[in-house]
Structures are given as structure tokens and as C-alpha cells.
Design an enzyme around this catalytic site. Structure first.
Site, mmCIF file in Angstrom:
data_model
loop_
_atom_site.group_PDB
_atom_site.id
_atom_site.type_symbol
_atom_site.label_atom_id
_atom_site.label_comp_id
_atom_site.label_asym_id
_atom_site.label_seq_id
_atom_site.Cartn_x
_atom_site.Cartn_y
_atom_site.Cartn_z
ATOM 1 N N CYS A 2 -44.245 57.315 -64.687
ATOM 2 C CA CYS A 2 -42.711 57.697 -64.626
ATOM 3 C C CYS A 2 -42.985 58.028 -66.566
ATOM 4 O O CYS A 2 -44.286 57.389 -67.120
ATOM 5 C CB CYS A 2 -42.133 56.115 -64.713
ATOM 6 S SG CYS A 2 -42.375 55.656 -63.146
ATOM 7 N N ASN A 113 -42.277 51.331 -65.743
ATOM 8 C CA ASN A 113 -43.120 52.383 -65.483
ATOM 9 C C ASN A 113 -44.434 51.006 -65.487
ATOM 10 O O ASN A 113 -44.820 50.541 -65.610
ATOM 11 C CB ASN A 113 -43.647 53.269 -67.013
ATOM 12 C CG ASN A 113 -44.687 53.375 -66.824
ATOM 13 O OD1 ASN A 113 -45.379 54.293 -65.577
ATOM 14 N ND2 ASN A 113 -45.211 54.438 -67.937
ATOM 15 N N GLY A 114 -44.436 51.622 -63.596
ATOM 16 C CA GLY A 114 -45.828 50.943 -63.190
ATOM 17 C C GLY A 114 -45.501 50.261 -61.931
ATOM 18 O O GLY A 114 -44.590 50.658 -60.724
ATOM 19 N N GLU A 497 -68.740 68.181 -54.147
ATOM 20 C CA GLU A 497 -67.873 68.621 -55.226
ATOM 21 C C GLU A 497 -68.192 68.880 -56.989
ATOM 22 O O GLU A 497 -67.020 69.663 -57.378
ATOM 23 C CB GLU A 497 -66.923 66.972 -55.898
ATOM 24 C CG GLU A 497 -66.029 66.710 -56.173
ATOM 25 C CD GLU A 497 -64.457 67.378 -56.337
ATOM 26 O OE1 GLU A 497 -64.427 67.912 -55.333
ATOM 27 O OE2 GLU A 497 -63.516 67.268 -57.473
ATOM 28 N N GLU A 504 -64.309 77.086 -59.864
ATOM 29 C CA GLU A 504 -63.317 76.304 -60.148
ATOM 30 C C GLU A 504 -62.894 76.962 -61.710
ATOM 31 O O GLU A 504 -61.783 77.752 -62.064
ATOM 32 C CB GLU A 504 -62.257 76.170 -59.436
ATOM 33 C CG GLU A 504 -62.173 74.503 -60.243
ATOM 34 C CD GLU A 504 -61.742 73.542 -59.235
ATOM 35 O OE1 GLU A 504 -60.493 74.021 -58.541
ATOM 36 O OE2 GLU A 504 -61.976 73.048 -58.476
#
Ligand code: F6R
Length: 624
Positions: A2, A113-114, A497, A504
Site C-alpha cells: 500500500c 500499510n502492512g 529458473e 527472458e
């Protein structure tokens, strides 16, 4: 994550808040809101001669533009206000769940936020005391707690109430509050989530991130854990965890808004790689409590786990590599057979699935169409579907029977980095949880594994502290035209990976392979133009990996080995080595992948690639 912006000063703040929120849009969000302290109009002043205040709030799901259009013609101007962009963690993205949230009397408004880990028990306590809640969020308990402290417990000071609140909650939070009873101040507190004060002449700000207020000030103060802060128009007061007033001088930044968005990093991808210690901690939050594992969100009884005949995991791309790791661990620790499929293949191969099968879908975006189609297929055959995703309220989350959120925070770079390490943490915790329920892991092993999992954030940080070494290796090897990534067992998904990351973003041919398979074909590729990246931690298959490396060494490939710290043996075979901290063999993967992400990043930068938006790729793959 957020975003927060708050203002108190000599200017009307509606547009300051809206513009601040726009500056935070890059972080990703699903809803936004502002709340402003405004004097009650047409009312005679009380005896004090001061106006009485009310809080005017507007919030909406969706883009800030929607909120901006909404507030344009609404009279809600004042000189003190708070704003928020929400990235949902508890409760779907919606107007009612958007911040700011209120107490019962609507005199206190809070943005946060959290994640509040103990919000359900706090909510229960508050309901017993008569509080009423309207949202599904964890945040809503915060204004109610402040109300409780200010009213029932007679704490006559908003900052003191905030201090008490920080002691009550578990989890993470940057919390900012305004109150009609304290109209000349804004108060904030912080545990583990970023919070800064921006300071200027006759005005002060709170923000989660500098870009929110950079057009007003370049002077900042960073707030630390368990500190509370009161800002007024011309004063900043910081209180330490003992509630003692402390001094802290602001520092000046010269960043442009664009570089501040990236936290000073060159690209979002690099920023997100460096955010991993925080991201994985957030993934563990609430699930690892004093050594015990909490997986209530699975919504499956212990009896059902004991009766599971099979687990089917499906995923695409990077998420598929987390799935492969999950299979290794669940089969080893919990002894439940696991099948792993690419989502895009699954429904075309007549899979066997029924109600005794747990179906796990891994997708960072929660929108991958192939994964969604596989879920629908499994549901039509009565399997129970668990989603592991980073995006609350995503289609996959909505269509699954239960959801485990990775809580890595929004990922802006197209290629998955921090969401992957968070998926691995979920795999580790889930496998261990199943093993515990089935009684296959004894106390000693269990404690050891938990201890090792808890140490992962610090170990990732150690690797990141040595990023320059990886850069140097990339600078010397980037001109090679073929990269083979070799690993075995837990290293194999990481070799896939590593190769995927490199291809990519650099557009160079790369392959991941189980090292033992080299002699069955790929070894024909190796020559002086090839780099072989060997994952060779000190585990039970170490000696075999050395033999595999010798095979490629004999074919003149350049060898870059990722090794365990203090392993002096490998430099005999490898041109380059990079050390990762020691851990147990099952957990090496998460430590190996971080240097691989960095290696791909620095090679791509040497080729001047746009790493945040690689060609032909999208963050959510919503077409088949
Ligand atoms: C790689 C990458 C993709 C995604 C894949 C699946 O860096 O980002 O390979 O992993 O498209 O996406 P999700 O996890 O959203 O289903």
C-alpha cells in the site's frame, strides 16, 4: 504494498493528497481514498472560540483517476489529511475495504500499510466491548483500538494511544491517524513497514515512499520500528519505543521523482531482487508463530490431510519452478505423492483427479488463463483447489476453495523475482506443515528446519551484499552465446529458473538441465562460447556434481559455480565462483536463485536490455 501520504500545513490539502497518491501509483494498488479534517460549517464556535472538526472521507475501488474525478466537485478541503492506495491483503479490493478506516464515532481515521497478524483476536475483544466493524480488513481494528484507548482508558493524547497500539499489535505496519479531537496534528507509528517524514517550512508530511511528496520537499526523516511520531504544521516529534522524545535530523535527497520510485535502483527488477529479504519475511508472517506453523487459511482439517492420496500442483513459467520444489519437499517430508504439470498441458492430458486429491495452483498474478482453465477442470472433478498467489481478489483467488497469499508486495518488473522466493517459502512451510500433521517429522528435525527457514531473510541479505561480485562475473562473461544452468535435486528447479530469467531479459539462448543428463545430449553444445552455471552446494550429491562439472570443463566451457561458503575445493574446476551461506540441503534453492537473478540482470544490462519490460512478455498472461 500500500501507499501512504499525509499532509499538515498552511495549504489546502485535497490536491496535495491526490497528487501524492498518483505519485505512488507505480507501486500497484487496487483502491484509493483520502480523509481530510474540515471545520464544521455554519456552526457557532464553542466557548474556546475554535471550530469543531469533522472528517470528510472519500474512497473508491479502482484507479486514482476515479477518486480524483469524484472529489473534484466535493467540498472537502482542509489543511490536514491522509491518503492511501491499497494493495489488498485481507478482504477483496472494494470501496468498503479501501482506506481510510474509521472508529465507531467517525472521529478517528486511519490508513495502514502492512499486515496485523493478531487482528482476529483484537477484533473479537473489541466486538465484546461493543465495537462494530464494516470491512473485512485487518486495518479496521486500528481506529477502534485508538478510540478505546482515548475514550475508555482516558489516554488524552493521540501519540500515546498510538504508542500503546504498537505494543498491542503483532505484524507489520506503517500506521497514520487523524482525529477530530486533535485537529492540529497527525500521528503515526511504525513496525517493519516503510514510513518517512517529509519536512518543509510550515508544512510536514508522512509518506510510505519519497515520490509521494518529492515535489514539496527533499528533506526526509526515516522512522524506525516501534517509534511513534507527531507532526504539526511546524514541528516533528519522534518518540522511541520507550515513548521518550528523541532528536533526529532530516537528511536531504537529490533524487528525481523517477529515480525515487525505484528507490534509487536503476530498474524495478533490481529493486525487487533487493526487496527479497523483506518479501520472504512478509510471507512467513503469521504462518510461523513462535516456532509453530499456522495454516488455517488452507481450510483443510488434519484428518483430510492425513487422508490425502495425492497432491497435484499446476503452474506456468517461474511459478512452475516453485511447484517442482514443492513436489521434492512434500514427497520427502510429508510422504504424499505429488504430480506437477504445466497448467497449459494439464487439461489436455486426461489427468486423474478426484475429491481425494488436493489441487494446488501457483500463480503470482492470479490471472494466468491456463492456470485458471486447469483449476476449472479440477473443480469439475470435485478436487479441492488451493491457490497460492500474490494478488488478493484475483480471478484465481476468487475461484479457488482456499487461498494462500504470498504477501511479497506488488511486483512491477515483468519477470518474477520476489514473488518467486515468496512462493518457495510457501512451499517450504506447507510441506513442513503436512509432515508435522502426518507425524513424519520429529521435534528435533522440525525445530532445525524452522530455525533454518527463519534465517533465510538474513542469508539472502548476505548474498545481496555481495551483488558486486556477480556483476563482475557478468561483465566478464556476457558475450558468450550459450548458457547452460546445471543443478541436481533441489538445484534442478533453480537451474530452470536461472535459464528462464536469463533468456527472458537478455534474449540469449539458455537452458536449465539436471546435471546428470548432460551426457545424454546437451554436452554436445558445450564449447568455448558456452558458460556453464553449476549449482553445487555442499549437499549429499556434491561429489556427483563435481564429476558433472569436470565433464563440461573438459569441453572448454567457462564454468561459473555457485558454492557453499568456505568451499575451497571447486575453484580447481571453475573459472568463477560465488559463495552462498550454509543451510540444510532442502533449502539451498532459495539461496541459489538470488545470485542467478542478479547474474541474469547484469548480463541483460550489459546488452542494454529493458529488463523491466522485456520484449514479447506480459506480467499477466491472460490469453491461451
Ligand atoms: C518469469 C515470469 C513468467 C511467469 C508465468 C506465470 O519471470 O514471470 O514465466 O512466471 O507467466 O505467471 P503467473 O505466476 O502469474 O501465473
Amino acid at each position: 504494498m500500500c501507499g501512504i501520504v499525509a499532509y499538515i500545513g498552511n495549504k489546502k490539502c485535497k490536491s496535495i493528497l491526490i497528487n501524492g497518491l498518483k505519485r505512488l501509483e507505480y507501486r500497484g494498488y487496487d483502491s484509493a481514498g483520502i480523509a481530510i479534517l474540515s471545520p464544521v460549517q455554519n456552526e457557532k464556535f464553542e466557548k474556546t472560540g475554535k471550530p469543531r472538526f469533522q472528517i470528510k472521507v472519500e474512497k473508491e475501488a479502482g484507479k486514482i483517476k476515479v477518486l480524483e474525478d469524484l472529489v473534484k466537485n466535493i467540498d472537502m478541503d482542509g489543511f490536514c489529511g491522509i491518503g492511501h492506495t491499497r494493495w489488498a491483503t485481507h478482504g477483496e479490493p472494494s470501496k468498503v475495504n479501501a482506506h481510510p478506516h474509521f472508529d465507531c464515532t467517525e472521529k478517528i481515521a486511519v490508513v495502514h500499510n502492512g499486515i496485523i497478524e493478531n487482528y482476529s483476536e483484537i477484533k473479537e475483544e473489541l466486538i465484546q466491548k461493543g465495537h462494530k466493524f464494516i470491512s473485512q480488513t485487518d486495518t479496521e481494528v486500528l481506529p477502534h483500538l485508538l478510540e478505546e484507548y482515548l475514550k475508555s482508558e482516558n489516554i488524552g493524547d493521540l501519540q500515546l494511544a498510538m504508542h500503546k497500539l504498537l505494543k498491542k499489535i503483532r505484524g507489520s505496519g506503517a500506521i497514520v491517524a487523524i482525529s477530530t479531537d486533535f485537529p492540529e496534528e497527525i500521528v503515526a507509528g511504525r513496525i517493519a513497514s516503510p514510513l518517512i517524514v517529509g519536512t518543509s517550512k510550515d508544512e510536514n508530511f508522512f509518506a510510505s515512499d519519497m515520490p509521494a511528496v518529492l515535489e514539496h520537499t527533499h528533506n526526509f526523516i526515516v522512522i524506525n520500528d516501534f517509534e511513534t511520531v507527531r507532526i504539526t504544521r511546524n514541528k516533528v516529534e519522534i518518540f522511541n519505543s520507550d515513548c521518550k522524545l528523541i532528536e533526529r535530523e532530516p537528511f536531504k535527497v537529490s533524487w528525481s521523482i523517477e529515480s525515487a520510485e525505484k528507490g534509487g535502483y536503476e530498474d524495478f527488477m533490481l529493486k525487487e531482487i533487493f526487496e527479497q529479504p523483506y518479501g520472504v519475511k512478509e510471507t512467513m508472517r503469521g504462518r510461523l508463530l513462535d516456532g509453530a506453523l499456522n495454516f488455517d487459511e488452507l481450510n483443510i482439517s488434519e484428518e483430510q490431510i492425513k487422508n490425502l492420496k495425492k497432491i497435484q500442483i499446476i503452474a506456468c513459467g517461474t511459478s512452475y519452478h516453485a511447484a517442482l520444489t514443492g513436489k521434492l519437499l512434500i514427497e520427502k517430508w510429508a510422504k504424499i505423492p505429488v504430480e506437477v504439470d504445466f497448467s497449459s498441458e494439464y487439461r489436455y492430458r486426461s489427468p486423474i483427479v478426484d475429491k481425494n486429491c488436493l489441487f494446488v495452483a501457483i500463480t503470482q498474478s492470479g490471472e494466468t488463463i491456463d492456470t485458471l482453465a486447469a483449476i476449472r477442470e479440477a473443480k469439475s472433478k470435485n478436487a479441492r483447489v488451493v491457490a497460492i498467489t500474490n494478488v488478493v481478489g484475483s480471478t484465481v483467488a476468487r475461484e479457488s476453495d482456499s487461498v494462500i497469499y504470498t504477501h511479497a508486495g506488488p511486483e512491477i518488473g515483468v519477470c518474477a523475482t520476489k514473488t518467486f522466493s515468496s512462493q518457495l517459502i510457501v512451499m517450504y512451510l506447507m510441506a513442513l506443515y503436512f509432515a508435522k500433521v502426518k507425524g513424519f517429522v520429529d521435534g528435533v528435525d522440525y525445530d532445525k528446519i524452522i530455525k533454518e527457514i527463519k534465517s533465510i531473510p538474513d542469508k539472502i541479505q548476505t548474498i545481496l551484499d555481495n551483488a558486486e561480485k556477480i556483476k563482475n562475473i557478468a561483465d566478464e562473461t556476457y558475450k558468450h552465446t550459450c548458457f547452460l544452468f546445471l543443478g541436481r535435486i533441489y538445484g534442478f528447479p533453480m537451474s530452470l529458473e536461472g535459464a528462464l530469467k536469463l533468456k527472458e531479459i537478455s534474449y540469449i539462448h539458455a537452458e536449465g538441465y539436471p546435471a546428470g543428463e548432460m551426457k545424454h545430449g546437451p554436452i554436445a553444445l558445450t564449447d568455448t562460447k558456452t558458460v556453464v552455471v553449476g549449482l553445487i552446494p555442499r549437499d549429499f550429491i556434491y561429489e556427483k556434481m563435481i564429476s558433472n562439472l569436470q565433464e563440461v570443463k573438459a569441453r572448454n566451457a567457462t564454468i561459473f559455480a555457485i558454492i557453499t561458503e568456505d568451499d575451497k575445493n571447486i575453484s580447481r574446476y571453475a573459472n568463477y565462483t560465488f559463495e552462498i551461506p550454509k543451510t540444510i540441503e532442502e533449502l539451498y534453492g532459495i539461496l541459489e536463485v538470488v545470485p542467478l537473478q542478479l547474474y541474469a540482470y547484469y548480463i541483460a544490462k550489459n546488452h542494454n536490455r529493458n529488463v523491466d519490460q522485456p520484449r514479447n512478455l506480459a506480467k499477466s498472461v491472460t490469453v491461451e
